[in-house]
Design a protein around this motif. Structure first.
Motif, PDB file in Angstrom:
ATOM      1  N   SER A  40       1.047  -1.344   0.275  1.00 33.00           N
ATOM      2  CA  SER A  40      -0.238  -0.054  -0.209  1.00 33.00           C
ATOM      3  C   SER A  40       0.980   1.016  -0.147  1.00 33.00           C
ATOM      4  O   SER A  40       0.925   2.634  -0.734  1.00 33.00           O
ATOM      5  N   VAL A  41       1.501   0.676   1.116  1.00 29.20           N
ATOM      6  CA  VAL A  41       3.329   2.305   0.804  1.00 29.20           C
ATOM      7  C   VAL A  41       3.630   2.337  -0.175  1.00 29.20           C
ATOM      8  O   VAL A  41       3.287   3.786  -1.405  1.00 29.20           O
TER       9      VAL A  41
ATOM     10  N   VAL B  52      -0.568   4.303   4.554  1.00 28.96           N
ATOM     11  CA  VAL B  52      -0.442   3.629   6.050  1.00 28.96           C
ATOM     12  C   VAL B  52      -1.553   3.129   6.389  1.00 28.96           C
ATOM     13  O   VAL B  52      -2.772   1.841   6.683  1.00 28.96           O
ATOM     14  N   LEU B  53      -2.676   4.453   6.648  1.00 26.62           N
ATOM     15  CA  LEU B  53      -3.924   4.700   6.889  1.00 26.62           C
ATOM     16  C   LEU B  53      -4.721   4.082   5.854  1.00 26.62           C
ATOM     17  O   LEU B  53      -5.993   2.902   6.880  1.00 26.62           O
ATOM     18  N   LEU B  54      -4.752   3.486   4.209  1.00 23.31           N
ATOM     19  CA  LEU B  54      -5.155   2.267   3.787  1.00 23.31           C
ATOM     20  C   LEU B  54      -4.852   1.307   3.938  1.00 23.31           C
ATOM     21  O   LEU B  54      -5.968   0.427   4.074  1.00 23.31           O
ATOM     22  N   ALA B  55      -3.844   0.820   4.423  1.00 24.86           N
ATOM     23  CA  ALA B  55      -3.498  -0.721   4.936  1.00 24.86           C
ATOM     24  C   ALA B  55      -4.564  -1.290   5.790  1.00 24.86           C
ATOM     25  O   ALA B  55      -5.005  -1.852   6.247  1.00 24.86           O
ATOM     26  N   PHE B  56      -4.075   0.146   7.147  1.00 31.90           N
ATOM     27  CA  PHE B  56      -5.331   0.020   8.337  1.00 31.90           C
ATOM     28  C   PHE B  56      -6.480  -0.566   8.397  1.00 31.90           C
ATOM     29  O   PHE B  56      -6.680  -0.317   8.877  1.00 31.90           O
ATOM     30  N   ASN B  57      -7.328   0.360   7.071  1.00 34.26           N
ATOM     31  CA  ASN B  57      -8.390  -0.394   6.706  1.00 34.26           C
ATOM     32  C   ASN B  57      -8.653  -1.403   5.657  1.00 34.26           C
ATOM     33  O   ASN B  57      -9.620  -1.548   5.727  1.00 34.26           O
ATOM     34  N   LEU B  58      -7.872  -2.301   6.131  1.00 36.88           N
ATOM     35  CA  LEU B  58      -7.944  -3.311   4.813  1.00 36.88           C
ATOM     36  C   LEU B  58      -7.743  -4.846   5.802  1.00 36.88           C
ATOM     37  O   LEU B  58      -7.396  -4.879   6.903  1.00 36.88           O
TER      38      LEU B  58
ATOM     39  N   GLY C 213      -6.757   0.133  -5.064  1.00 34.08           N
ATOM     40  CA  GLY C 213      -6.972   0.713  -3.598  1.00 34.08           C
ATOM     41  C   GLY C 213      -5.852   2.231  -3.726  1.00 34.08           C
ATOM     42  O   GLY C 213      -6.950   3.279  -3.162  1.00 34.08           O
ATOM     43  N   ALA C 214      -4.153   1.689  -3.450  1.00 35.46           N
ATOM     44  CA  ALA C 214      -3.593   3.009  -3.571  1.00 35.46           C
ATOM     45  C   ALA C 214      -3.703   3.684  -5.176  1.00 35.46           C
ATOM     46  O   ALA C 214      -3.960   5.055  -4.530  1.00 35.46           O
ATOM     47  N   LEU C 215      -4.120   2.990  -5.660  1.00 35.46           N
ATOM     48  CA  LEU C 215      -4.624   4.341  -7.387  1.00 35.46           C
ATOM     49  C   LEU C 215      -5.869   4.978  -7.175  1.00 35.46           C
ATOM     50  O   LEU C 215      -5.560   6.290  -7.296  1.00 35.46           O
TER      51      LEU C 215
ATOM     52  N   LEU D 230      -2.063  17.894  -2.559  1.00 42.01           N
ATOM     53  CA  LEU D 230      -1.940  17.548  -0.958  1.00 42.01           C
ATOM     54  C   LEU D 230      -2.601  19.553  -0.910  1.00 42.01           C
ATOM     55  O   LEU D 230      -1.588  20.449  -1.267  1.00 42.01           O
ATOM     56  N   GLY D 231      -3.624  19.524   0.403  1.00 45.84           N
ATOM     57  CA  GLY D 231      -3.838  20.692  -0.255  1.00 45.84           C
ATOM     58  C   GLY D 231      -4.734  21.130  -0.871  1.00 45.84           C
ATOM     59  O   GLY D 231      -5.777  22.715  -0.288  1.00 45.84           O
ATOM     60  N   ASN D 232      -5.247  20.182  -1.891  1.00 44.90           N
ATOM     61  CA  ASN D 232      -6.644  21.297  -2.187  1.00 44.90           C
ATOM     62  C   ASN D 232      -7.894  19.482  -2.521  1.00 44.90           C
ATOM     63  O   ASN D 232      -8.787  20.117  -2.750  1.00 44.90           O
ATOM     64  N   ASN D 233      -7.498  18.696  -2.164  1.00 46.81           N
ATOM     65  CA  ASN D 233      -8.252  17.326  -1.643  1.00 46.81           C
ATOM     66  C   ASN D 233      -9.888  17.795  -1.127  1.00 46.81           C
ATOM     67  O   ASN D 233      -9.119  18.854   0.071  1.00 46.81           O
ATOM     68  N   ILE D 234     -10.735  18.208  -1.449  1.00 45.86           N
ATOM     69  CA  ILE D 234     -11.697  17.345  -0.261  1.00 45.86           C
ATOM     70  C   ILE D 234     -12.086  16.491   0.367  1.00 45.86           C
ATOM     71  O   ILE D 234     -12.332  16.505   1.512  1.00 45.86           O
ATOM     72  N   PHE D 235     -11.514  15.102   0.542  1.00 45.26           N
ATOM     73  CA  PHE D 235     -12.160  14.270   0.593  1.00 45.26           C
ATOM     74  C   PHE D 235     -10.307  13.463   0.902  1.00 45.26           C
ATOM     75  O   PHE D 235      -9.359  13.259   0.881  1.00 45.26           O
ATOM     76  N   ASN D 236     -10.720  13.003   2.189  1.00 48.19           N
ATOM     77  CA  ASN D 236      -9.913  12.102   2.901  1.00 48.19           C
ATOM     78  C   ASN D 236      -9.380  11.012   1.959  1.00 48.19           C
ATOM     79  O   ASN D 236     -10.067   9.852   1.786  1.00 48.19           O
ATOM     80  N   PRO D 237      -7.768  10.812   1.578  1.00 48.37           N
ATOM     81  CA  PRO D 237      -6.973  10.060   0.133  1.00 48.37           C
ATOM     82  C   PRO D 237      -7.210   8.824   0.253  1.00 48.37           C
ATOM     83  O   PRO D 237      -8.319   7.660  -0.039  1.00 48.37           O
ATOM     84  N   ALA D 238      -7.181   8.284   1.767  1.00 47.21           N
ATOM     85  CA  ALA D 238      -7.423   6.845   3.072  1.00 47.21           C
ATOM     86  C   ALA D 238      -8.836   6.367   2.154  1.00 47.21           C
ATOM     87  O   ALA D 238      -9.053   5.174   1.987  1.00 47.21           O
TER      88      ALA D 238
END
Length: 330
Positions: free
Chosen positions: A52-53, A84-90, A102-104, A117-125
């Motif tokens: 994931s990382v 890391v946060l994406l992996a922690f949710n799997l 999922g990483a893509l 970074l700084g422009n995304n509306i939603f948490n990417p993970a």
């Protein structure tokens, strides 16, 4: 000697914080939960995290360099945290090619589509996690049972069996079946679920570290957890046979992981303290409603993404009084 008054734009004093410093501080706070996941889920948790990382860093590098034509910023640590946060949710037994997808989705759709970074509306993970949940529901809802290890990377399972699977505590509550683990097991991480969310005690240690380092404030995690505890506590008091105790809801599922590490994301959470409280209460209410009345046993990811969408509105209407501003009523 001539005296001159020098005028320069703010800030005049630098606090010493930086994006990289805070990002790597969050990574340090995630170490206890990662160690717990290695102990209970072994090499599967390690492989999912590494893939994931690595995928998140690679996709951000390629997109910035070849599509956006800008200098890559992968060294700031944000892509690593997303991985890391994406992996922690799997689940720790998720096929690795699904982790790459999922990483893509997390980096390509959740982050870089909005400009990085700084422009995304939603948490990417969480974008990556929900995308996988919708696209691969069968694989995303098969949870390995945690097993104690002889060696940290090699879980002990019976001969001839590749792995053991079971329901999460929230799934047991929803389906009214199985024997719930006790509070100590949930605190230590000896329960089923996404491998990064099970160690409630380790996640709380991460919270204490980030509060000590002033990486985050207490408002979002405390009010999110408190809202879920109050909401589920009321329902439990009304009908204890139907609804589980609030402590079970707090210690199980992804509540602590979401409230501490994802709802507090700088970009997608409100700027003012009052705004943070409104945002956190909204997450707590939505999480409780989905858990208690929805078909899906967990609701933290959906709740955070929904409140991410309300963050610009919260920032517009809930903001601190400007310095020197005089009230309209005199």
């Amino acid at each position: 000697m001539e005296n001159k008054l020098l005028i320069s734009p703010s800030p005049h004093i630098h606090g010493g914080d930086s994006i990289a410093k805070n990002m790597y501080g969050v990574l340090i706070a995630l170490i206890p939960a990662f160690l717990v996941s290695l102990y209970y889920f072994g090499i599967g948790a390690l492989l999912v995290t590494v893939v994931s990382v690595g995928s998140c860093v690679l996709f951000e590098l390629l997109i910035q360099k070849y599509l956006m034509k800008i200098n890559p910023s992968v060294c700031d640590g944000s892509a690593i945290i997303t991985g890391v946060l994406l992996a922690f949710n799997l689940p720790s037994n998720l096929p690795l090619w699904i982790v790459v997808i999922g990483a893509l989705a997390a980096i390509g759709v959740g982050k870089m589509t909005f400009g990085g970074l700084g422009n995304n509306i939603f948490n990417p993970a969480l974008v990556g996690r929900v995308f996988l949940l919708i696209s691969f529901p069968a694989q995303m809802t098969v949870w390995p049972k945690p097993v104690e290890t002889r060696w940290i990377f090699f879980p002990t399972v019976p001969d001839g069996i590749d792995g053991l699977t079971g329901a999460t505590p929230l799934a047991m509550i929803k389906g009214h079946f199985g024997h719930l683990p006790d509070y100590l097991d949930m605190l230590l991480g000896n329960t089923g679920g996404s491998f990064g969310e099970v160690g409630a005690g380790a996640l709380i240690l991460g919270l204490i570290f980030m509060l000590w380092r002033k990486i985050i404030t207490w408002h979002i995690p405390v009010f999110t957890v408190l809202t879920v505890a109050v909401f589920t506590g009321i329902m439990h008091a009304v009908n204890p046979q139907e609804y589980a105790s609030p402590l079970i809801h707090v210690l199980s599922g992804g509540l602590l992981l979401g409230a501490i590490f994802m709802a507090t994301d700088y970009v997608t959470s409100p700027m003012s303290k009052n705004g943070m409280i409104v945002y956190a209460v909204g997450i707590g209410i939505l999480t409780s409603v989905i858990r208690l009345f929805g078909v899906y046993p967990e609701g933290v990811s959906f709740a955070i993404l929904i409140m991410n969408a309300f963050t610009p509105l919260i920032n517009t209407y809930i903001k601190p009084k400007r310095f020197g501003e005089v009230a309209k009523n005199g």
